[in-house]
Design a protein around this motif. Structure first.
Motif, PDB file in Angstrom:
ATOM      1  N   PHE A 181       0.767  -1.244   0.111  1.00 22.87           N
ATOM      2  CA  PHE A 181       0.062   0.079  -0.106  1.00 22.87           C
ATOM      3  C   PHE A 181       0.862   1.178   0.182  1.00 22.87           C
ATOM      4  O   PHE A 181       1.700   1.286   0.705  1.00 22.87           O
ATOM      5  N   GLU A 182       0.711   2.061  -0.818  1.00 17.44           N
ATOM      6  CA  GLU A 182       1.007   3.317  -0.849  1.00 17.44           C
ATOM      7  C   GLU A 182       0.211   4.447  -0.610  1.00 17.44           C
ATOM      8  O   GLU A 182      -0.758   4.509  -1.450  1.00 17.44           O
ATOM      9  N   ILE A 183       0.174   4.984   0.592  1.00 20.27           N
ATOM     10  CA  ILE A 183      -0.862   5.785   0.697  1.00 20.27           C
ATOM     11  C   ILE A 183      -0.431   7.474   1.071  1.00 20.27           C
ATOM     12  O   ILE A 183       0.448   7.877   1.565  1.00 20.27           O
ATOM     13  N   THR A 184      -1.239   8.262   0.362  1.00 22.72           N
ATOM     14  CA  THR A 184      -0.981   9.478   0.459  1.00 22.72           C
ATOM     15  C   THR A 184      -2.280  10.323   0.991  1.00 22.72           C
ATOM     16  O   THR A 184      -3.537  10.420   0.464  1.00 22.72           O
ATOM     17  N   LYS A 185      -2.078  11.148   2.065  1.00 26.45           N
ATOM     18  CA  LYS A 185      -3.210  11.947   2.666  1.00 26.45           C
ATOM     19  C   LYS A 185      -3.271  13.353   2.069  1.00 26.45           C
ATOM     20  O   LYS A 185      -2.110  13.815   2.124  1.00 26.45           O
ATOM     21  N   ARG A 186      -4.284  13.807   1.845  1.00 24.22           N
ATOM     22  CA  ARG A 186      -4.411  15.374   1.152  1.00 24.22           C
ATOM     23  C   ARG A 186      -5.313  16.103   1.619  1.00 24.22           C
ATOM     24  O   ARG A 186      -6.652  15.574   1.925  1.00 24.22           O
ATOM     25  N   VAL A 187      -5.130  17.272   2.072  1.00 23.96           N
ATOM     26  CA  VAL A 187      -5.717  18.182   2.355  1.00 23.96           C
ATOM     27  C   VAL A 187      -5.841  19.536   1.474  1.00 23.96           C
ATOM     28  O   VAL A 187      -4.605  20.073   1.382  1.00 23.96           O
ATOM     29  N   ARG A 188      -6.795  20.217   1.114  1.00 22.35           N
ATOM     30  CA  ARG A 188      -6.702  21.215   0.271  1.00 22.35           C
ATOM     31  C   ARG A 188      -7.481  22.493   0.922  1.00 22.35           C
ATOM     32  O   ARG A 188      -8.623  22.116   1.495  1.00 22.35           O
TER      33      ARG A 188
END
Length: 279
Positions: free
Chosen positions: A68-75
């Protein structure tokens, strides 16, 4: 006194308008965090994914493990420090038990707009999976490589695209398009969406039974020219190249049997067109 009161009120409106205008013109920025995890597998397994907002890419590799490659994003239109703090609102849980791998992600903050907050995944899996279960409330899922198994997906505001799939396919949900580019769909497979287009290019198992249904959307089916399954359509039939009657272009129900084979593919679109073509 009355004039002073009017001036104070006008100034309050002007300041409020300036604040709103400033908020509107502030550009959104994005902050993210990255992590990865490898799950060692000793035998065939099931994969269970449950996300509220996610863009998911799935690849196969010559490895018996899953990665698993996990990227959390907030804009948002806030300072970077404020947005970085909001990355802590995400919860991502991965478990491996009873021959099943589970990944669950949730955002606990107040704003759950899929455009502003998401946990994006790149998943690397072996080429054969016993069963895959996906439940995604908003986002996109794309299978880049060939894969075999049983795929069950409950997708609300989520699009699904599969490069090549061999196995049983069951997809339900509210909004979102479903597209299969190649492969062989077998068993009792079905795709049922309330609002979304369905496009399938695939072989069909003669022993299988299939339902493709959308209330608001178009359905395109591409089947090999030597297909020996019967088709039943309900909706505006644009073309059915397996139907010698060529009585298309209007809303109707038609049943086409080939070589005395019973109807096994049922296609229904309440508000959209239906096209069934050979390849």
């Amino acid at each position: 006194m009355r004039q002073k009161l009017i001036i104070v009120i006008l100034m309050a409106f002007i300041l409020c308008g300036c604040s709103i205008a400033q908020a509107e013109i502030n550009p959104k920025i994005e902050v993210s965090s990255y992590s990865e995890q490898i799950i060692e597998l000793k035998q065939t397994y099931n994969l269970d994914i449950n996300c509220d907002s996610s863009d998911i890419e799935l690849y196969t590799w010559n490895n018996s493990d899953i990665k698993f490659e996990i990227t959390k994003r907030v804009r948002g239109a806030y300072k970077k420090e404020v947005l970085s703090k909001r990355l802590e609102d995400f919860e991502v849980e991965i478990k491996n038990e009873n021959n099943s791998v589970f990944l669950k992600s949730r955002c606990n903050g107040g704003n759950k707009n899929a455009l502003d907050r998401s946990v994006d995944l790149k998943i690397y899996v072996p080429k054969v999976i016993e069963t895959m279960n996906y439940k995604v409330d908003a986002g996109n899922i794309k299978f880049f490589d060939d894969i075999q198994g049983v795929l069950k997906a409950e997708l609300n505001n989520t699009n699904l695209e599969i490069n090549r799939f061999d196995g049983v396919l069951n997809v339900t949900g509210n909004m979102g398009n479903v597209k299969v580019l190649s492969g062989k769909i077998s068993g009792c497979s079905k795709i049922e969406k309330y609002n979304g287009n369905i496009s399938i290019k695939s072989e069909f198992d003669e022993n299988g039974e299939y339902i493709f249904n959308t209330s608001k959307g178009h359905i395109d089916i591409y089947a090999p020219s030597n297909t020996k399954l019967g088709f039943e359509t309900v909706g505006e039939l644009e073309i059915n190249e397996f139907d010698d009657a060529e009585n298309f272009g209007r809303t109707r129900s038609s049943e086409v049997k080939l070589n005395d084979k019973p109807v096994k593919v049922r296609v229904n679109s309440e508000m959209g067109r239906i096209a069934i073509r050979k390849y």
